[in-house]
Design a protein around this motif. Structure first.
Motif, PDB file in Angstrom:
ATOM      1  N   UNK A  41       0.883  -8.142   3.187  1.00 62.03           N
ATOM      2  CA  UNK A  41       1.125  -7.216   2.082  1.00 62.03           C
ATOM      3  C   UNK A  41       2.542  -6.671   2.154  1.00 62.03           C
ATOM      4  N   UNK A  59      -6.847  -0.149  -9.666  1.00 61.38           N
ATOM      5  CA  UNK A  59      -6.454  -1.487 -10.105  1.00 61.38           C
ATOM      6  C   UNK A  59      -5.342  -2.036  -9.212  1.00 61.38           C
ATOM      7  N   UNK A  80      -3.248 -10.048  -0.594  1.00 63.13           N
ATOM      8  CA  UNK A  80      -3.454 -10.266   0.830  1.00 63.13           C
ATOM      9  C   UNK A  80      -4.334 -11.518   1.072  1.00 63.13           C
ATOM     10  N   UNK A  81      -5.331 -11.738   0.181  1.00 66.66           N
ATOM     11  CA  UNK A  81      -6.148 -12.949   0.282  1.00 66.66           C
ATOM     12  C   UNK A  81      -5.293 -14.196   0.112  1.00 66.66           C
ATOM     13  N   UNK A  96       0.847  -1.201   0.000  1.00 68.16           N
ATOM     14  CA  UNK A  96       0.000   0.000   0.000  1.00 68.16           C
ATOM     15  C   UNK A  96       0.879   1.245   0.000  1.00 68.16           C
ATOM     16  N   UNK A 133      -4.717  -1.257  -6.081  1.00 69.67           N
ATOM     17  CA  UNK A 133      -5.239  -1.600  -4.751  1.00 69.67           C
ATOM     18  C   UNK A 133      -6.041  -2.892  -4.797  1.00 69.67           C
ATOM     19  N   UNK A 134      -6.784  -3.113  -5.899  1.00 67.85           N
ATOM     20  CA  UNK A 134      -7.525  -4.376  -6.028  1.00 67.85           C
ATOM     21  C   UNK A 134      -6.553  -5.544  -6.055  1.00 67.85           C
ATOM     22  N   UNK A 135      -5.413  -5.367  -6.751  1.00 63.46           N
ATOM     23  CA  UNK A 135      -4.393  -6.431  -6.774  1.00 63.46           C
ATOM     24  C   UNK A 135      -3.824  -6.658  -5.378  1.00 63.46           C
ATOM     25  N   UNK A 136      -3.604  -5.563  -4.621  1.00 60.91           N
ATOM     26  CA  UNK A 136      -3.080  -5.714  -3.261  1.00 60.91           C
ATOM     27  C   UNK A 136      -4.065  -6.511  -2.406  1.00 60.91           C
ATOM     28  N   UNK A 137      -5.367  -6.222  -2.559  1.00 62.87           N
ATOM     29  CA  UNK A 137      -6.379  -6.956  -1.791  1.00 62.87           C
ATOM     30  C   UNK A 137      -6.318  -8.443  -2.141  1.00 62.87           C
ATOM     31  N   UNK A 138      -6.159  -8.753  -3.423  1.00 60.22           N
ATOM     32  CA  UNK A 138      -6.061 -10.158  -3.853  1.00 60.22           C
ATOM     33  C   UNK A 138      -4.799 -10.809  -3.289  1.00 60.22           C
TER      34      UNK A 138
END
Lengths: 182, 119
Positions: B105, B90, B99-100, B30, B92-97
């Motif tokens: 992160x 885009x 982290x999943x 992030x 941040x969406x990749x970072x969320x993925x």
């Protein structure tokens, strides 16, 4: 002269905020400082006569970006960045790039020089013809929507692609969670 | 050339290398994206500041004004802001993925987990 003073004061404040952001490890604080930085940027852009850019920066940069970052922080639960070790090489690289840029800036014309090439080349033509050619008094609007209308169409394609990508990435996530609940 | 006439360029360059440093040196994804944002916004200044004319006004044609600042950098930067927020979303969406998938992160932990999987 007061214009230049205002711009330089705002830039100094922005430099200060960014240096605090670099050192800060609490991500929530970094995001909020980023919002302050964006509003300072918008103010500096008003002082630089770029009113359209300033409005976009205040709404998109300070508004949407901050909301997106806070949402991502919530989803990742990443509160604190880890302290990092050996950072000499990145520092050397950054300072070297900065030195090269400062060396390059010495060849640029002075701030607000009316005889600089940027002011004498094509800009006067757009300013002179915008009213008669497009009927729009705002030169920025007339270039964005009329002269370079296809570029703006391309820009919306970029935003659409990014939106589709975000939905594709986050929908998968919801599906996984629903499977787990079952 | 004097200090005052080039101060705006140099402040912009400081912002730029601060962003670059965050992108290279920080391991938190992030924070990396925030650094990328700082780098991006500093480019706005690099474009808009040279177009300013002291005593000029915003490039909206009106009676009684003769000096206008250059409108062309403004147009370029309007596009850059919108594209910038699209790339941020885009990223941040990749970072969320990420982290999943990895439950972290931090870059070095992700690389370590990858190494353990490989060996």
């Amino acid at each position: 002269m007061i214009d230049a003073l205002v711009v330089n004061a705002l830039l100094t404040m922005m430099v200060f905020i960014v240096l605090v952001m670099v050192g800060q490890r609490n991500l929530f604080a970094v995001v909020i400082l980023g919002g302050i930085y964006s509003f300072l940027m918008a103010t500096a852009l008003v002082a630089l006569d770029a009113v359209d850019v300033a409005m976009t920066e205040a709404s998109v940069g300070a508004g949407i970006s901050t909301v997106l970052l806070l949402g991502a922080l919530y989803l990742t639960r990443g509160d604190e960045a880890k302290p990092m070790r050996h950072s000499t090489i990145p520092l050397i690289v950054s300072v070297a790039v900065g030195a090269a840029l400062v060396y390059g800036s010495l060849g640029l014309p002075a701030f607000s020089d009316p005889n600089a090439p940027i002011q004498t080349h094509v800009a006067p033509r757009y300013l002179k013809e915008t009213l008669s050619a497009t009927g729009v008094p705002n030169a920025v609007t007339s270039v964005l929507a009329s002269y370079r209308g296809y570029d703006t169409l391309g820009e919306t394609t970029v935003v659409f692609t990014a939106g589709a990508g975000v939905i594709a990435l986050l929908r998968r996530r919801r599906r996984i969670r629903e499977d787990e609940e079952r | 050339m004097s200090f005052a006439s080039h101060y705006s360029y140099w402040a912009t360059i400081v912002l730029m290398i601060a962003g670059l440093y965050v992108v290279i040196a920080r391991g938190n994804l992030v924070k990396k994206l925030i650094g990328l944002g700082i780098f991006q916004t500093s480019v706005y200044l690099l474009y808009v500041a040279p177009g300013k004319l002291i005593g000029g006004t915003a490039p909206i044609i009106a009676e009684g004004y003769r000096t206008y600042s250059n409108p062309l950098p403004h147009v370029l930067i309007l596009t850059a802001i919108v594209v910038g927020v699209a790339t941020l979303a885009l990223g941040l969406a990749l970072v969320v993925r990420i982290r999943e998938a990895y439950d972290t992160i931090e870059e070095d932990e992700i690389l370590r987990l990858d190494d353990e999987d490989g060996s």
